[in-house]
Scaffold this motif. Structure first.
Motif, mmCIF file in Angstrom:
data_model
loop_
_atom_site.group_PDB
_atom_site.id
_atom_site.type_symbol
_atom_site.label_atom_id
_atom_site.label_comp_id
_atom_site.label_asym_id
_atom_site.label_seq_id
_atom_site.Cartn_x
_atom_site.Cartn_y
_atom_site.Cartn_z
ATOM 1 N N ARG A 132 57.978 -6.071 23.753
ATOM 2 C CA ARG A 132 58.257 -7.174 23.659
ATOM 3 C C ARG A 132 57.318 -8.239 24.409
ATOM 4 O O ARG A 132 57.073 -9.338 23.808
ATOM 5 N N ASP B 264 59.785 -8.535 35.896
ATOM 6 C CA ASP B 264 59.813 -7.773 34.531
ATOM 7 C C ASP B 264 59.471 -8.754 33.586
ATOM 8 O O ASP B 264 60.231 -9.825 33.347
ATOM 9 N N GLY C 204 59.128 -9.059 30.244
ATOM 10 C CA GLY C 204 59.874 -9.080 29.003
ATOM 11 C C GLY C 204 60.973 -9.930 29.354
ATOM 12 O O GLY C 204 61.537 -10.673 28.856
#
Ligand code: PRP
Ligand code: URA
Ligand code: MG
Length: 213
Positions: free
Chosen positions: A78, A203, A205
């Motif tokens: 993603r 993170d 994403g």
């Protein structure tokens, strides 16, 4: 494998704001976009071109056009999707193929859950987009996927890379007869026990799109 750490004050400034835990998602997405365009300028230094005769209002000359087949840009879903617009701004005539990959957060093994790419990538230069090169498992699998289909030149654009991931990738690619270049805004200190880049940015994403689970 070549690793190009782009050393530029604008890159460093934008990366610092990106890393900051107080930076919200809209700002994170905008900075990712801006950073990719700066990194893409470095990453496309060896994009293939052919001579092209043209006539200016003053007279004839020979310049260059991007060569055929067109370069293939491959965001790794993603988080890599957040890098696509910034890349395409610089290379608007490229084609885009998609790889969906996710890392198991327990085992840190990468797996592929989606792909939309031509079966035949013979003779294609590929630009892989993924913000994080952590253990290197995701990028190694993506590069193998592309070279198995015939890609003959790979450049990965990452916002951050960990030294362990760069080493693993180099070992994983041993024997591969295709040039691979990694262009990154920074080579960070290390990975932590959860496989996150330190100091990193968390993170990627989740910071782009929200928590996935
Ligand atoms: O180098 P590695 O150790 O393989 O880790 C890096 C991968 O982890 C992240 O993706 P993630 O699995 O979190 O998926 P997402 O993009 O959907 O968040 C990141 O975007 C890379 O693809
Ligand atoms: O630090 C890391 C490592 C893997 N994936 C991320 O999004 N961040
Ligand atoms: Mg993630």
């Amino acid at each position: 494998m070549r690793v190009n750490v782009v050393n530029h004050p604008l890159v460093s400034h934008k990366l610092t704001v990106l890393r900051d835990e107080h930076t919200d998602s809209p700002t994170f997405r905008r900075l990712t976009d801006e950073l990719v365009t700066l990194l893409a300028y470095e990453a496309t230094r060896e994009v293939r071109v052919d001579p092209k005769p043209i006539t200016t209002p003053v007279g004839p000359t020979t310049g260059v056009y991007l060569a055929q087949p067109k370069p293939m840009v491959v965001p790794i879903l993603r988080a890599g999707l957040g890098m696509l617009d910034g890349m395409m701004r610089l290379l608007p005539t490229a084609e885009v193929g998609f790889l969906g990959m996710v890392r198991n957060e327990e085992t840190l093994e990468a797996s592929t859950y989606a792909e939309r790419l031509p079966e035949d990538l013979s003779g294609r230069q590929c630009y892989v987009l993924d913000p994080m090169l952590a253990t290197g498992g995701t990028l190694a699998a993506a590069i193998k996927f592309l070279t198995d289909r015939g890609a003959d030149d790979i450049t990965a654009i990452c916002l951050l890379a960990a030294p362990e991931g760069v080493d693993n990738l180099e070992k994983g690619l041993a024997g591969l007869d295709v040039p691979v270049t990694v262009v990154t805004a920074a080579l960070d200190q290390k990975l932590n026990e959860k496989g996150y880049i330190v100091p990193g940015l968390g993170d990627a994403g989740d910071r782009l799109y929200g928590v996935a689970h």
